[in-house]
Design a protein around this motif. Structure first.
Motif, mmCIF file in Angstrom:
data_model
loop_
_atom_site.group_PDB
_atom_site.id
_atom_site.type_symbol
_atom_site.label_atom_id
_atom_site.label_comp_id
_atom_site.label_asym_id
_atom_site.label_seq_id
_atom_site.Cartn_x
_atom_site.Cartn_y
_atom_site.Cartn_z
ATOM 1 N N LYS A 174 19.181 16.061 6.801
ATOM 2 C CA LYS A 174 18.019 16.875 7.180
ATOM 3 C C LYS A 174 17.460 17.647 5.986
ATOM 4 C CE LYS A 174 17.458 18.463 11.472
ATOM 5 N NZ LYS A 174 17.654 19.369 12.614
ATOM 6 N N PHE A 175 18.146 17.594 4.863
ATOM 7 C CA PHE A 175 17.745 18.370 3.682
ATOM 8 C C PHE A 175 17.571 17.448 2.480
ATOM 9 C CE2 PHE A 175 20.384 20.942 6.498
ATOM 10 C CZ PHE A 175 19.515 21.983 6.778
ATOM 11 N N LYS A 176 16.732 16.469 2.625
ATOM 12 C CA LYS A 176 16.571 15.442 1.593
ATOM 13 C C LYS A 176 15.941 15.964 0.307
ATOM 14 C CE LYS A 176 16.606 11.721 4.856
ATOM 15 N NZ LYS A 176 15.973 10.623 5.496
ATOM 16 N N GLY A 226 26.824 11.999 19.408
ATOM 17 C CA GLY A 226 26.225 13.276 19.799
ATOM 18 C C GLY A 226 25.468 13.930 18.659
ATOM 19 N N PHE A 227 26.037 13.910 17.476
ATOM 20 C CA PHE A 227 25.421 14.489 16.282
ATOM 21 C C PHE A 227 24.105 13.781 15.971
ATOM 22 C CE2 PHE A 227 24.749 14.402 11.699
ATOM 23 C CZ PHE A 227 24.872 15.738 11.348
ATOM 24 N N SER A 228 24.116 12.472 16.050
ATOM 25 C CA SER A 228 22.941 11.680 15.734
ATOM 26 C C SER A 228 21.782 12.032 16.667
ATOM 27 C CB SER A 228 23.278 10.191 15.825
ATOM 28 O OG SER A 228 22.187 9.407 15.434
ATOM 29 N N ILE A 229 22.105 12.210 17.943
ATOM 30 C CA ILE A 229 21.068 12.550 18.923
ATOM 31 C C ILE A 229 20.653 14.006 18.777
ATOM 32 C CG2 ILE A 229 20.627 12.840 21.399
ATOM 33 C CD1 ILE A 229 22.631 10.444 21.790
ATOM 34 N N GLU A 247 17.940 11.255 16.327
ATOM 35 C CA GLU A 247 17.844 9.795 16.352
ATOM 36 C C GLU A 247 18.317 9.257 17.694
ATOM 37 O OE1 GLU A 247 19.727 7.985 12.988
ATOM 38 O OE2 GLU A 247 18.575 9.168 11.567
ATOM 39 N N GLN A 248 17.791 8.122 18.066
ATOM 40 C CA GLN A 248 18.191 7.484 19.314
ATOM 41 C C GLN A 248 19.405 6.598 19.089
ATOM 42 O OE1 GLN A 248 14.891 5.247 20.817
ATOM 43 N NE2 GLN A 248 13.722 7.048 21.382
ATOM 44 N N TRP A 255 21.007 0.189 22.302
ATOM 45 C CA TRP A 255 21.997 -0.629 23.005
ATOM 46 C C TRP A 255 22.967 -1.281 22.034
ATOM 47 C CZ3 TRP A 255 23.068 -5.663 22.204
ATOM 48 C CH2 TRP A 255 22.145 -6.414 21.480
ATOM 49 N N ASN A 256 22.478 -1.733 20.876
ATOM 50 C CA ASN A 256 23.359 -2.400 19.923
ATOM 51 C C ASN A 256 24.335 -1.416 19.269
ATOM 52 O OD1 ASN A 256 20.915 -1.458 18.674
ATOM 53 N ND2 ASN A 256 21.461 -2.583 16.818
ATOM 54 N N HIS A 257 23.928 -0.157 19.142
ATOM 55 C CA HIS A 257 24.857 0.865 18.638
ATOM 56 C C HIS A 257 25.983 1.073 19.650
ATOM 57 C CE1 HIS A 257 21.026 2.600 16.604
ATOM 58 N NE2 HIS A 257 21.573 1.660 15.847
#
Length: 115
Positions: free
Chosen positions: A30-32, A84-87, A92-93, A96-98
């Motif tokens: 988040k801090f690019k 959970g962190f990703s969402i 980020e979503q 289904w493949n994840h």
């Protein structure tokens, strides 16, 4: 027979250690615009707390789990925490493949508990 806490405490410590490590590894996304050297030192600082939980978790856990079982538990917790962190944090979503890929890793970790 060890009591419930002998089995649960290492899992809880691994859960919390994974939260710290996920922030150490991916929180900087988040801090690019932050300089990489700051990101590295911040990640090291966060990872210190991860190790303060992970090392005792594995040491205590080895009294009731084998080393491969501890690694399997850690991998499953990593996937749950990361999803959970990703969402929640990265917005980020999870597709289904994840989910399918994570499920295969969980199935592989489950095999470690078969006797």
């Amino acid at each position: 027979m060890p009591n419930f806490s002998a089995y649960a405490t290492p899992v809880l410590l691994l859960l919390f250690s994974n939260i710290f490590m996920t922030f150490a590894w991916y929180g900087h996304l988040k801090f690019k615009t932050s300089p990489i050297w700051i990101v590295i030192f911040a990640s090291w600082g966060i990872a210190f707390f991860e190790y303060c939980l992970q090392v005792p978790a594995n040491r205590m856990g080895h009294a009731v789990y084998s080393a491969p079982q501890l690694k399997g538990i850690q991998e499953i917790l990593t996937l749950l925490v990361f999803a959970g962190f990703s969402i929640w944090y990265l917005g980020e979503q999870i597709k289904w493949n994840h989910i399918a890929g994570f499920a295969l890793i969980v199935a592989a970790a489950f095999l470690l508990f078969l006797e």
